[in-house]
Design a protein around this motif. Structure first.
Motif, PDB file in Angstrom:
ATOM      1  N   UNK A 216      12.159 -10.824   6.245  1.00 27.76           N
ATOM      2  CA  UNK A 216      12.964  -9.885   5.466  1.00 27.76           C
ATOM      3  C   UNK A 216      12.056  -8.953   4.671  1.00 27.76           C
ATOM      4  N   UNK A 217      11.000  -9.495   4.067  1.00 28.89           N
ATOM      5  CA  UNK A 217      10.069  -8.658   3.306  1.00 28.89           C
ATOM      6  C   UNK A 217       9.434  -7.584   4.183  1.00 28.89           C
ATOM      7  N   UNK A 218       9.168  -7.914   5.440  1.00 27.16           N
ATOM      8  CA  UNK A 218       8.545  -6.930   6.334  1.00 27.16           C
ATOM      9  C   UNK A 218       9.465  -5.758   6.620  1.00 27.16           C
ATOM     10  N   UNK A 219      10.777  -5.969   6.489  1.00 31.08           N
ATOM     11  CA  UNK A 219      11.758  -4.934   6.844  1.00 31.08           C
ATOM     12  C   UNK A 219      12.134  -4.036   5.671  1.00 31.08           C
ATOM     13  N   UNK A 220      11.478  -4.193   4.519  1.00 32.09           N
ATOM     14  CA  UNK A 220      11.815  -3.416   3.325  1.00 32.09           C
ATOM     15  C   UNK A 220      11.048  -2.099   3.295  1.00 32.09           C
ATOM     16  N   UNK A 221      11.672  -0.975   3.650  1.00 28.96           N
ATOM     17  CA  UNK A 221      10.930   0.300   3.640  1.00 28.96           C
ATOM     18  C   UNK A 221      10.528   0.731   2.240  1.00 28.96           C
ATOM     19  N   UNK A 222      11.284   0.316   1.226  1.00 30.63           N
ATOM     20  CA  UNK A 222      10.978   0.721  -0.141  1.00 30.63           C
ATOM     21  C   UNK A 222       9.795  -0.055  -0.721  1.00 30.63           C
ATOM     22  N   UNK A 223       9.268  -1.003   0.040  1.00 25.71           N
ATOM     23  CA  UNK A 223       8.107  -1.761  -0.424  1.00 25.71           C
ATOM     24  C   UNK A 223       6.787  -1.078  -0.070  1.00 25.71           C
ATOM     25  N   UNK A 224       6.850   0.045   0.657  1.00 16.90           N
ATOM     26  CA  UNK A 224       5.616   0.706   1.075  1.00 16.90           C
ATOM     27  C   UNK A 224       4.928   1.362  -0.129  1.00 16.90           C
ATOM     28  N   UNK A 225       3.606   1.504  -0.088  1.00 14.72           N
ATOM     29  CA  UNK A 225       2.874   2.132  -1.200  1.00 14.72           C
ATOM     30  C   UNK A 225       2.871   3.652  -1.089  1.00 14.72           C
ATOM     31  N   UNK A 226       4.069   4.270  -1.011  1.00 11.23           N
ATOM     32  CA  UNK A 226       4.125   5.710  -0.800  1.00 11.23           C
ATOM     33  C   UNK A 226       3.535   6.498  -1.978  1.00 11.23           C
ATOM     34  N   UNK A 227       3.622   5.919  -3.161  1.00 17.77           N
ATOM     35  CA  UNK A 227       3.122   6.630  -4.339  1.00 17.77           C
ATOM     36  C   UNK A 227       1.729   6.151  -4.760  1.00 17.77           C
ATOM     37  N   UNK A 228       1.183   5.217  -4.005  1.00 17.87           N
ATOM     38  CA  UNK A 228      -0.124   4.678  -4.384  1.00 17.87           C
ATOM     39  C   UNK A 228      -1.202   5.762  -4.257  1.00 17.87           C
ATOM     40  N   UNK A 229      -2.144   5.699  -5.150  1.00 19.72           N
ATOM     41  CA  UNK A 229      -3.205   6.700  -5.186  1.00 19.72           C
ATOM     42  C   UNK A 229      -4.338   6.329  -4.240  1.00 19.72           C
ATOM     43  N   UNK A 230      -4.718   7.288  -3.410  1.00 16.76           N
ATOM     44  CA  UNK A 230      -5.897   7.118  -2.577  1.00 16.76           C
ATOM     45  C   UNK A 230      -7.104   7.512  -3.408  1.00 16.76           C
ATOM     46  N   UNK A 231      -8.005   6.580  -3.621  1.00 15.32           N
ATOM     47  CA  UNK A 231      -9.116   6.803  -4.557  1.00 15.32           C
ATOM     48  C   UNK A 231     -10.247   7.638  -3.960  1.00 15.32           C
ATOM     49  N   UNK A 232     -10.285   7.715  -2.635  1.00 16.88           N
ATOM     50  CA  UNK A 232     -11.350   8.495  -2.004  1.00 16.88           C
ATOM     51  C   UNK A 232     -12.693   7.807  -2.030  1.00 16.88           C
ATOM     52  N   UNK A 233     -12.676   6.478  -2.143  1.00 22.50           N
ATOM     53  CA  UNK A 233     -13.945   5.749  -2.225  1.00 22.50           C
ATOM     54  C   UNK A 233     -14.356   5.123  -0.891  1.00 22.50           C
TER      55      UNK A 233
END
Length: 466
Positions: A216-233
């Protein structure tokens, strides 16, 4: 080499539940839980028996499930036979979610299953077969069912039919659901609110989050890190986040293959299957027989079917007996990953299994059933990549042992791994394998019968790495 300490997050305090509160509740559930499971003779199974005509092991009510025979044919010849669990009912695997201080939380259950190696594991709010929630067993009602069925159910965020183990189940499906509620929800003793971040951290621990919760957790689209910051490291985390976000900006987060190419590859894999499978009477399965204690194969390499007597004080039914499928040894499921232009790609496998409804589903790169080992992997690159030991440029990003369905399988364990290989890994491994982004796999979970249960479990575990 391994990098597990860097990639495994600790359980942190949430806005509703602190780490200390969770651990205290979890320890208390184990302390007060009253359960006992022991193997018994088939003759001691109440209302279960081998049919005199077919040899099938079934319940006298005709409900729950049965153990029957599976036969595969290719070119008119029988190529494989085995027992298989036939459970045509569609059950509900449902998680109630609610926002606390703007953070989404899941209402999780500490649920005892007779086949769990450690008895209690975290399960969805509702985890019930149709026979269970319609009370065929004449037990108590299923708590929180009203949030998933009927006029008072919550706002449906996820509702999709997904398969289960095609090697052990005949065309088994369950309804994976997530419902959002806004009002007060009474919390029973065996239930606890956990944030998604806390659940992700718990998937890093062996045998804590059960298989039904992981799917069930795998099927949650709202759990994606869409707003997570890419640090560029240049970190693995950045590559993983880009793999989730690739559709947001294809110019900066390209995928190796388009969605159309992936679907064409998948359909081509199905067309290569020139076998057919069907159910047959269990007594017709060659090489298998049962004595008073177990049904097993003559070679002793496949699984066994045993009978158990169960006592569980916190279940809807307090005592019962049933058959369980008991694997020999531990399975293994591995996603190989590599970075392509800074975007993490997973090597997916189009894997046929005789018990699947549509023959083929996408699986981890390597999927070994209990009783199989790396010597059974035909492709030399894949065999070398997942062989334990130091490998130049390989990094183990995730490594844990997780339980499979404890309601039907006895101590069924799979070692789940995510292994990063160097960027210069081959573009083409085999016709059965294709490099895809995480988001491309996740998008397919809006629909059933694309990703198998092992792939979904491993995707849920992958969420812990960002």
């Amino acid at each position: 080499m391994t990098d597990l300490d860097l990639d495994r997050p600790a359980l942190r305090d949430g806005p509703l539940t602190s780490a200390a509160d969770f651990h205290a509740w979890w320890e208390d559930r184990h302390r007060v839980s009253r359960h006992h499971v022991e193997q018994v003779d088939f003759a001691d199974l109440t209302d279960w028996d081998f049919d005199g005509r077919t040899g099938n092991l079934a319940h006298s009510s005709g409900r729950f499930f049965s153990v029957e025979g599976l036969e595969a044919r290719e070119g008119g010849a029988v190529t494989w036979q085995q027992p298989i669990i036939n459970q045509p009912e569609i059950g509900i695997l449902g998680i109630v979610v609610k926002a606390f201080d703007g953070v989404l939380h899941c209402l999780m259950q500490a649920k005892m299953e007779p086949g769990n190696i450690n008895a209690l594991q975290l399960s969805p709010t509702v985890q019930a077969t149709r026979s269970n929630y319609t009370q065929v067993h004449r037990g108590g009602r299923t708590p929180y069912l009203e949030y998933f069925a009927g006029p008072d159910r919550g706002e449906v965020l996820v509702d999709v039919l997904q398969s289960e183990q095609g090697a052990w189940f005949w065309r088994k499906r369950n309804r994976n659901m997530v419902v959002l509620v806004t009002g007060d929800v009474p919390v029973l003793d065996n239930y606890h609110w956990l944030s998604l971040e806390q659940l992700r951290a718990l998937t890093c621990l062996d045998n804590v989050v059960n298989m039904d919760a992981r799917t069930v957790l795998s099927c949650m689209p709202f759990a994606f890190p869409d707003e997570a910051e890419v640090r560029g490291d240049g970190s693995f985390r950045d590559a993983l986040i880009r793999s989730y976000q690739y559709q947001a900006d294809p110019a900066t987060a390209p995928a190796r293959h388009s969605s159309a190419e992936i679907l064409s590859w998948f359909i081509e894999a199905k067309t290569r299957c020139d076998w057919s499978a069907r159910l047959v009477p269990l007594r017709e399965v060659a090489g298998w027989s049962h004595d008073r204690r177990e049904l097993s194969d003559a070679a002793g390499r496949q699984f066994r079917v045993i009978g158990v007597s169960v006592e569980a004080g916190d279940r809807e039914v307090k005592r019962w007996t049933q058959p369980l499928l008991a694997p020999r040894g531990q399975g293994r499921a591995v996603f190989l990953t590599r970075r392509v232009d800074g975007v993490l790609h997973l090597l997916a496998q189009a894997r046929p299994e005789y018990g699947l409804m549509d023959m083929v589903e996408m699986a981890p790169t390597v999927h070994l059933l209990p009783g199989e080992d790396v010597s059974d992997i035909q492709h030399p690159y894949l065999r070398a990549a997942v062989t334990d030991g130091a490998r130049e440029g390989h990094v183990v990003r995730y490594d844990s042992v997780q339980s499979e369905e404890g309601g039907r399988f006895y101590h069924a364990l799979t070692r789940y791994q995510v292994i990063e290989v160097p960027p210069d890994a081959p573009d083409t491994i085999a016709p059965s394998h294709l490099w895809v982004t995480v988001r491309q796999l996740q998008d397919l979970l809006y629909h059933g019968h694309y990703l198998n249960i092992e792939a979904r479990s491993l995707l849920a575990c992958l969420h812990s790495l960002y």
